[in-house]
Design an enzyme around this catalytic site. Structure first.
Site, PDB file in Angstrom:
ATOM      1  N   GLU A 224      -1.819  -8.521   4.396  1.00  0.00           N
ATOM      2  CA  GLU A 224      -1.739  -9.045   5.061  1.00  0.00           C
ATOM      3  C   GLU A 224      -2.893  -8.763   5.571  1.00  0.00           C
ATOM      4  O   GLU A 224      -3.392  -9.597   6.990  1.00  0.00           O
ATOM      5  CB  GLU A 224      -0.560  -7.924   5.919  1.00  0.00           C
TER       6      GLU A 224
ATOM      7  N   HIS B 168      -3.161  -4.247   0.368  1.00  0.00           N
ATOM      8  CA  HIS B 168      -3.115  -5.261   1.898  1.00  0.00           C
ATOM      9  C   HIS B 168      -3.321  -6.714   1.648  1.00  0.00           C
ATOM     10  O   HIS B 168      -3.354  -7.531   2.439  1.00  0.00           O
ATOM     11  CB  HIS B 168      -3.727  -4.505   2.757  1.00  0.00           C
TER      12      HIS B 168
ATOM     13  N   CYS C 187       0.384  -0.907   0.003  1.00  0.00           N
ATOM     14  CA  CYS C 187      -0.062   0.412  -0.146  1.00  0.00           C
ATOM     15  C   CYS C 187       0.876   1.500   0.042  1.00  0.00           C
ATOM     16  O   CYS C 187       1.533   1.740  -1.192  1.00  0.00           O
ATOM     17  CB  CYS C 187      -0.897   0.070   1.408  1.00  0.00           C
TER      18      CYS C 187
END
Ligand code: MN
Length: 243
Positions: free
Chosen positions: A213, A211, A108
């Site tokens: 994660e 993202h 990001c």
């Protein structure tokens, strides 16, 4: 030895001070992939070299917008909040880590920081600055689900990891504009928004606009980005040892 992965913490405001923090999703994803996260608070960029000396690889994470005066633009009304000291530290870390041959991963804001660090520019607000009709890049759903596809360039490192048409989540209004030195675009959304970049002639650097994660526990192709990163770190450690 377990490879150490450096990352600069994000910052939130407390009553009397700033507080440096990191969300556990990214540190857990790095640990699952075999790396040990080392978190650095925002500090004067003069500490970049000493911090980097403790890190085998560097990850640049989500956070505030990049101060546009650092790529020779003045702020437009649509710009979000910025934190210049964090920018200056991370830009210095990008330059030094890249020059030192360390493996780099961006998430990001990280793709913006990496691009600007290597001499590129970003759209301060892609939806209002793009000359085309844009996709929804600020999804209303939680980031634990995907919302748009990306077209991955044939033959890229990213294609080996995720295939040619993966779905990603989306939580950004900035986007890469002019590419920094020695970088190539390896994924775009249907509105041409840059969604991933890589180093031109090696697998040293990969950055994604989304993202992973928030997705890695449910989507193996996003988990694979972290595994790939830690493997790239290990490979470069061995290369350094062999010299
Ligand atoms: Mn997007």
């Amino acid at each position: 030895m377990i490879p150490t992965i450096g990352m600069v913490a994000d910052v939130t405001m407390r009553k009397n001070s700033f507080a440096d923090y990191i969300t556990d999703d990214v540190s857990e994803a790095i640990k699952k992939a075999g790396g040990l996260p080392i978190i650095f608070p925002t500090s004067d960029s003069k500490y970049a070299e000493d911090f980097l000396s403790k890190c085998d690889g560097m990850a640049f994470l989500g956070g505030p917008d990049v101060d546009p005066t650092l790529y020779d633009e003045e702020p437009i009304p649509e710009l979000g909040y910025t934190y210049r000291q964090k920018d200056e530290l991370e830009l210095e870390l990008v330059r030094q880590a890249y020059a030192a041959g360390k493996a780099i991963f961006g998430i990001c804001r990280g793709i913006q920081v990496i691009n600007v660090g290597l001499g590129g520019t970003v759209y301060q607000d892609f939806p209002s600055q793009s000359d085309r009709k844009v996709l929804k890049h600020f999804q209303a759903a939680p980031l634990s689900v995907t919302s748009h596809h990306v077209n991955v360039m044939a033959g890229s490192h990213l294609e080996k990891i995720m295939g040619d048409y993966p779905m990603v989540n989306s939580h950004h209004h900035e986007a890469v504009k002019d590419l920094g030195n020695d970088l190539k675009v390896t994924a775009r959304a249907a509105d041409d928004c840059v969604e991933a970049i890589e180093s031109m002639n090696s697998d040293q650097l990969l950055a994604a606009q989304w993202h992973p994660e928030c997705l890695y526990t449910k989507y193996p192709e996003h988990d694979a980005l972290f595994t790939d990163f830690v493997n790239r770190v290990k490979k470069r450690m061995q290369d350094v040892d062999a010299v």
